[in-house]
Design a protein around this motif. Structure first.
Motif, PDB file in Angstrom:
ATOM      1  N   ALA A  51       0.836  -1.211   0.000  1.00  0.00           N
ATOM      2  CA  ALA A  51       0.000   0.000   0.000  1.00  0.00           C
ATOM      3  C   ALA A  51       0.865   1.254   0.000  1.00  0.00           C
ATOM      4  N   VAL A  52       1.913   1.245   0.803  1.00  0.00           N
ATOM      5  CA  VAL A  52       2.811   2.403   0.887  1.00  0.00           C
ATOM      6  C   VAL A  52       3.564   2.591  -0.428  1.00  0.00           C
ATOM      7  N   GLU A  53       4.035   1.503  -1.006  1.00  0.00           N
ATOM      8  CA  GLU A  53       4.725   1.617  -2.296  1.00  0.00           C
ATOM      9  C   GLU A  53       3.795   2.193  -3.361  1.00  0.00           C
ATOM     10  N   GLU A  54       2.571   1.677  -3.415  1.00  0.00           N
ATOM     11  CA  GLU A  54       1.646   2.127  -4.447  1.00  0.00           C
ATOM     12  C   GLU A  54       1.228   3.579  -4.237  1.00  0.00           C
ATOM     13  N   GLN A  55       1.186   4.011  -2.999  1.00  0.00           N
ATOM     14  CA  GLN A  55       0.791   5.382  -2.712  1.00  0.00           C
ATOM     15  C   GLN A  55       1.919   6.375  -2.951  1.00  0.00           C
ATOM     16  N   PHE A  56       3.166   5.988  -2.668  1.00  0.00           N
ATOM     17  CA  PHE A  56       4.274   6.944  -2.713  1.00  0.00           C
ATOM     18  C   PHE A  56       5.409   6.576  -3.671  1.00  0.00           C
ATOM     19  N   PHE A  57       5.889   5.330  -3.597  1.00  0.00           N
ATOM     20  CA  PHE A  57       7.094   4.979  -4.335  1.00  0.00           C
ATOM     21  C   PHE A  57       6.860   4.899  -5.838  1.00  0.00           C
ATOM     22  N   TRP A  58       5.833   4.155  -6.245  1.00  0.00           N
ATOM     23  CA  TRP A  58       5.613   3.984  -7.686  1.00  0.00           C
ATOM     24  C   TRP A  58       5.262   5.287  -8.382  1.00  0.00           C
ATOM     25  N   PRO A  59       4.480   6.192  -7.785  1.00  0.00           N
ATOM     26  CA  PRO A  59       4.280   7.494  -8.444  1.00  0.00           C
ATOM     27  C   PRO A  59       5.596   8.260  -8.636  1.00  0.00           C
ATOM     28  N   GLU A  60       6.496   8.158  -7.658  1.00  0.00           N
ATOM     29  CA  GLU A  60       7.800   8.824  -7.769  1.00  0.00           C
ATOM     30  C   GLU A  60       8.613   8.208  -8.909  1.00  0.00           C
ATOM     31  N   ILE A  61       8.544   6.889  -9.030  1.00  0.00           N
ATOM     32  CA  ILE A  61       9.232   6.193 -10.135  1.00  0.00           C
ATOM     33  C   ILE A  61       8.662   6.676 -11.469  1.00  0.00           C
ATOM     34  N   ARG A  62       7.349   6.747 -11.572  1.00  0.00           N
ATOM     35  CA  ARG A  62       6.708   7.190 -12.819  1.00  0.00           C
ATOM     36  C   ARG A  62       7.151   8.611 -13.195  1.00  0.00           C
ATOM     37  N   ARG A  63       7.246   9.488 -12.205  1.00  0.00           N
ATOM     38  CA  ARG A  63       7.572  10.897 -12.470  1.00  0.00           C
ATOM     39  C   ARG A  63       9.037  11.127 -12.806  1.00  0.00           C
ATOM     40  N   GLY A  68       9.990   4.761 -16.220  1.00  0.00           N
ATOM     41  CA  GLY A  68       9.339   4.589 -14.923  1.00  0.00           C
ATOM     42  C   GLY A  68       7.938   4.021 -15.007  1.00  0.00           C
ATOM     43  N   ASN A  69       7.190   4.397 -16.052  1.00  0.00           N
ATOM     44  CA  ASN A  69       5.839   3.846 -16.194  1.00  0.00           C
ATOM     45  C   ASN A  69       5.887   2.338 -16.387  1.00  0.00           C
ATOM     46  N   ASP A  70       6.802   1.879 -17.230  1.00  0.00           N
ATOM     47  CA  ASP A  70       6.927   0.443 -17.472  1.00  0.00           C
ATOM     48  C   ASP A  70       7.353  -0.303 -16.205  1.00  0.00           C
ATOM     49  N   LEU A  71       8.318   0.257 -15.488  1.00  0.00           N
ATOM     50  CA  LEU A  71       8.775  -0.377 -14.244  1.00  0.00           C
ATOM     51  C   LEU A  71       7.648  -0.444 -13.222  1.00  0.00           C
ATOM     52  N   ALA A  72       6.946   0.666 -13.056  1.00  0.00           N
ATOM     53  CA  ALA A  72       5.852   0.703 -12.085  1.00  0.00           C
ATOM     54  C   ALA A  72       4.729  -0.244 -12.494  1.00  0.00           C
TER      55      ALA A  72
END
Length: 194
Positions: A51-63, A68-72
């Motif tokens: 939940a924490v990754e999806e809320q904070f980490f993956w959006p940061e990866i995408r940006r 980043g979109n593919d990785l996320a």
């Protein structure tokens, strides 16, 4: 604590639980109960972590990370399958064939997901994010973990907006249910802040 240290601490905890679960496949009543307790702790830890990754980490990866979109997307797909397996584990009787089958599927999938993050995502994150930004993100994730759901909720969308609304309601309901059922005694230890 920077973002990768926060995530690494969670990964080490999960890997330790996976190792214990692989070793402890006894069929005695005490062994089955201990295995069920360990899986409950694993479900809680993984639910909060994802939940924490999806809320904070993956959006940061995408940006901020090239591709980043593919990785996320790949990571969130892996996490979605993990949530379905965690839900099966949560819903079935420890020691049953269904329980052991779900655990047998979950363990290598969790290891592969952790390896994917650590070898493919983290180096790119470290190259793209300043230490200050990583520290800020780590603090946010650590604070959010205390408020994160303790159950998998595979039907909840993985978008940050949904997690900040629906996920928060789910977390409150989870924590009330945990208090009433005694499940709080299985919460994983909170690492020291730093």
């Amino acid at each position: 604590m920077d973002a990768l240290t926060f995530l690494r601490t969670d990964h080490q905890s999960v890997l330790g639980m996976l190792e214990s679960l692989e070793r402890g496949r006894g069929s005695g009543e005490a062994e089955v109960r201990a295995r069920g307790d360990m899986v409950t702790t694993l479900v809680i830890a993984e639910s909060q972590h994802e939940a924490v990754e999806e809320q904070f980490f993956w959006p940061e990866i995408r940006r901020n990370v090239p591709d980043g979109n593919d990785l996320a997307d790949q990571a969130i797909s892996q996490e979605g399958e993990a949530k379905r397996l965690l839900q099966r584990l949560k819903d079935c009787e420890p020691g049953s064939d269904v329980f052991e089958d779900a655990l047998t599927q979950f363990i290598p999938a969790a290891r592969a997901h952790i390896e994917f993050e650590q070898s493919q995502v983290w180096p790119r994150f470290a190259d793209a994010i300043s230490p200050e930004k990583s520290n800020e993100l780590g603090r946010k994730m650590a604070a959010a973990k205390a408020m994160a759901p303790t159950r998998p909720h595979p039907g909840t969308p993985s978008s940050p907006g949904a997690l900040k609304t629906v996920g928060l309601v789910a977390a409150v309901v989870d924590k009330i249910r945990d208090l009433v059922t005694g499940r709080r005694s299985h919460y994983p230890p909170t690492p020291p802040a730093g």
